[in-house]
Design an enzyme around this catalytic site. Structure first.
Site, PDB file in Angstrom:
ATOM      1  N   ASN A  76     -10.239   0.497  -0.220  1.00 31.12           N
ATOM      2  CA  ASN A  76      -9.304   0.456   0.763  1.00 31.12           C
ATOM      3  C   ASN A  76      -9.842   0.845   2.169  1.00 31.12           C
ATOM      4  O   ASN A  76     -10.406   2.002   2.488  1.00 31.12           O
ATOM      5  CB  ASN A  76      -8.031   1.360   0.467  1.00 31.12           C
ATOM      6  CG  ASN A  76      -7.207   1.041  -0.610  1.00 31.12           C
ATOM      7  OD1 ASN A  76      -7.580   0.013  -1.345  1.00 31.12           O
ATOM      8  ND2 ASN A  76      -5.854   1.417  -0.500  1.00 31.12           N
TER       9      ASN A  76
ATOM     10  N   ASP B 164       0.822  -1.187  -0.068  1.00 29.04           N
ATOM     11  CA  ASP B 164      -0.196  -0.036   0.020  1.00 29.04           C
ATOM     12  C   ASP B 164       0.814   1.384  -0.031  1.00 29.04           C
ATOM     13  O   ASP B 164       1.887   1.356   0.714  1.00 29.04           O
ATOM     14  CB  ASP B 164      -0.873  -0.031   1.310  1.00 29.04           C
ATOM     15  CG  ASP B 164      -2.078   0.932   1.232  1.00 29.04           C
ATOM     16  OD1 ASP B 164      -2.319   1.389   0.120  1.00 29.04           O
ATOM     17  OD2 ASP B 164      -2.398   1.429   2.336  1.00 29.04           O
ATOM     18  N   HIS B 165       0.570   2.022  -1.076  1.00 22.99           N
ATOM     19  CA  HIS B 165       1.134   3.550  -0.889  1.00 22.99           C
ATOM     20  C   HIS B 165       2.919   3.531  -1.059  1.00 22.99           C
ATOM     21  O   HIS B 165       3.596   3.778  -0.163  1.00 22.99           O
ATOM     22  CB  HIS B 165       0.904   4.318  -0.033  1.00 22.99           C
ATOM     23  CG  HIS B 165      -0.383   4.936   0.259  1.00 22.99           C
ATOM     24  ND1 HIS B 165      -0.932   5.812  -0.703  1.00 22.99           N
ATOM     25  CD2 HIS B 165      -1.412   4.300   0.915  1.00 22.99           C
ATOM     26  CE1 HIS B 165      -2.185   5.936  -0.545  1.00 22.99           C
ATOM     27  NE2 HIS B 165      -2.680   5.247   0.608  1.00 22.99           N
TER      28      HIS B 165
HETATM   29  P1  13P Z   1      -9.077   4.703   5.588  1.00 24.36           P
HETATM   30  O1  13P Z   1      -8.080   5.688   6.110  1.00 24.36           O
HETATM   31  O2  13P Z   1     -10.373   5.502   5.029  1.00 24.36           O
HETATM   32  O3  13P Z   1      -9.153   3.504   5.901  1.00 24.36           O
HETATM   33  O4  13P Z   1      -8.281   4.542   4.117  1.00 24.36           O
HETATM   34  C1  13P Z   1      -7.168   3.596   4.228  1.00 24.36           C
HETATM   35  C2  13P Z   1      -6.504   3.560   2.857  1.00 24.36           C
HETATM   36  O5  13P Z   1      -6.513   4.021   1.858  1.00 24.36           O
HETATM   37  C3  13P Z   1      -5.342   2.634   2.720  1.00 24.36           C
HETATM   38  O6  13P Z   1      -4.561   2.868   1.664  1.00 24.36           O
HETATM   39  O1  G3H Z   2      -3.184   5.029   3.674  1.00 24.19           O
HETATM   40  C1  G3H Z   2      -2.552   4.848   4.898  1.00 24.19           C
HETATM   41  C2  G3H Z   2      -2.915   3.426   5.444  1.00 24.19           C
HETATM   42  O2  G3H Z   2      -4.088   3.588   6.373  1.00 24.19           O
HETATM   43  C3  G3H Z   2      -1.915   2.994   6.399  1.00 24.19           C
HETATM   44  O3  G3H Z   2      -1.342   3.701   7.207  1.00 24.19           O
HETATM   45  O4  G3H Z   2       1.124   4.161   6.909  1.00 24.19           O
HETATM   46  O5  G3H Z   2      -0.136   4.400   9.226  1.00 24.19           O
HETATM   47  O6  G3H Z   2       0.303   2.133   8.114  1.00 24.19           O
HETATM   48  P1  G3H Z   2       0.062   3.610   8.112  1.00 24.19           P
HETATM   49 ZN    ZN Z   3      -4.416   4.909   0.742  1.00 22.16          ZN
END
Ligand code: 13P
Ligand code: G3H
Ligand code: ZN
Length: 309
Positions: free
Chosen positions: A252, A82-83
């Site tokens: 997500n 993720d990201h």
């Molecule tokens: P929320 O903060 O809305 O749960 O989104 C999570 C997210 O987009 C993780 O990539």
């Molecule tokens: O997009 C963000 C997600 O909620 C992940 O959050 O970077 O704190 O793990 P985090």
């Molecule tokens: Zn996100």
């Protein structure tokens, strides 16, 4: 089943007008809660890890926990970064067994985002891994990147981006945002942008980040047992359901799991201040995660029984 990419999942989700839930994992209880929830609903699911989560748990632990949960449940699962901030993060994830990666170049200028995304796509595709990218900027915080305003995705730019980069899915900005404080006033999503993108990129899977619903009852439980969360607001569930009937194939959610787990842990301590067995409070947290995932699959994502479809 096994660890799979999102290719087949998204194809079926697009045609069936539902979405696959992408839930953030950080520890064993969350992995088990999500996977057991998916199994209870016979649904495919995506387990996703931010770079912060990989750092917290360690890539070897993530891989081992996910593999164990696949063995336990038999659920079709994609393990997704993720990201991902850069190619190094993508390389680490792929070396650790991830089947899907996001490269988030949304904070770069357009041409730089295109160039960096192409690099990631070439690397990942040659190893059988699929790629999600992002165009437009969500208000709120993404790892270390913070923006106070939305930069909505431009549909024509989305077409150009997908054609030039060869990405497998695209996260767009239509008014969702990360965290528990998404709207100061009325919730509003730009469905007109989503519709336009769907028309211009028929059959192409779209991703919604920042899509937690932030259940007021769960927040109230946190606050009842010593929390202090004020002014939170998420995406109304009917809006999310509408998105799943359009081109959105991946939704997500992280905040909703965090809140569910926190409410359950706080309630356990609040009801029995003498409790100090981690299995009691973390077990309650894990059950709350499972119930949340089951409800999301049934009432938001519409992916129940997607393992048989
Ligand atoms: P929320 O903060 O809305 O749960 O989104 C999570 C997210 O987009 C993780 O990539
Ligand atoms: O997009 C963000 C997600 O909620 C992940 O959050 O970077 O704190 O793990 P985090
Ligand atoms: Zn996100």
């Amino acid at each position: 089943m096994a660890l799979v990419t999102t290719k087949e999942m998204f194809k079926k989700a697009y045609e069936g007008k539902y979405a696959i839930g992408a839930f953030n994992i950080n520890n064993m209880e969350i992995v088990q809660g999500v996977m057991r929830g998916a199994k209870a609903k016979n649904s495919a699911v995506i387990l996703q890890c931010s770079t912060g989560a990989i750092k917290y748990a360690g890539p070897e632990y993530i891989k081992a926990m996910v593999e164990a949960s696949v063995k336990e449940t038999g659920v079709d699962v994609a393990l997704h970064l993720d990201h991902g901030p850069d190619l190094d993060a993508v390389k680490l994830a792929i070396a650790s067994g991830f089947t899907s990666v996001m490269f988030d170049g949304s904070h770069y200028d357009y041409e730089e985002n295109v160039a960096k995304t192409i690099e990631v796509v070439e690397y990942a595709h040659s190893r059988g891994v699929v790629v999600e990218a992002e165009l437009g900027v969500l208000a709120g915080v993404e790892d270390d990147v913070k923006s106070d305003v939305h930069v909505y995705t431009d549909p024509d730019q989305a077409v150009d981006f997908v054609k030039r980069t060869g990405v497998d899915s695209l996260a767009i900005a239509i008014g969702t945002s990360h965290g528990a404080f998404k709207f100061a006033g009325e919730a509003k999503l730009r469905f007109d942008i989503l519709e336009d993108i769907q028309k211009k990129l028929p059959g192409f899977p779209i991703v919604l980040h920042g899509a937690s619903a932030v259940d007021a009852k769960v927040v109230a439980t946190c606050n009842e047992f010593g929390g202090n969360i004020a002014g939170s607001k998420g995406i109304p569930e009917d809006m999310l359901r509408k998105a799943t009937s359009m081109a959105v194939c991946k939704i997500n959610m992280d905040t909703d799991l965090r809140l569910a787990m926190t409410a359950a842990v706080r309630k356990t301590f609040g009801e029995d201040p003498k409790e100090f067995d981690p299995r009691k409070y973390l077990g309650a947290g894990r059950s709350a995660v499972q119930k949340t995932v089951e409800d999301k699959i049934e009432f938001v994502l519409g992916s129940t029984d997607s393992m048989n479809k």
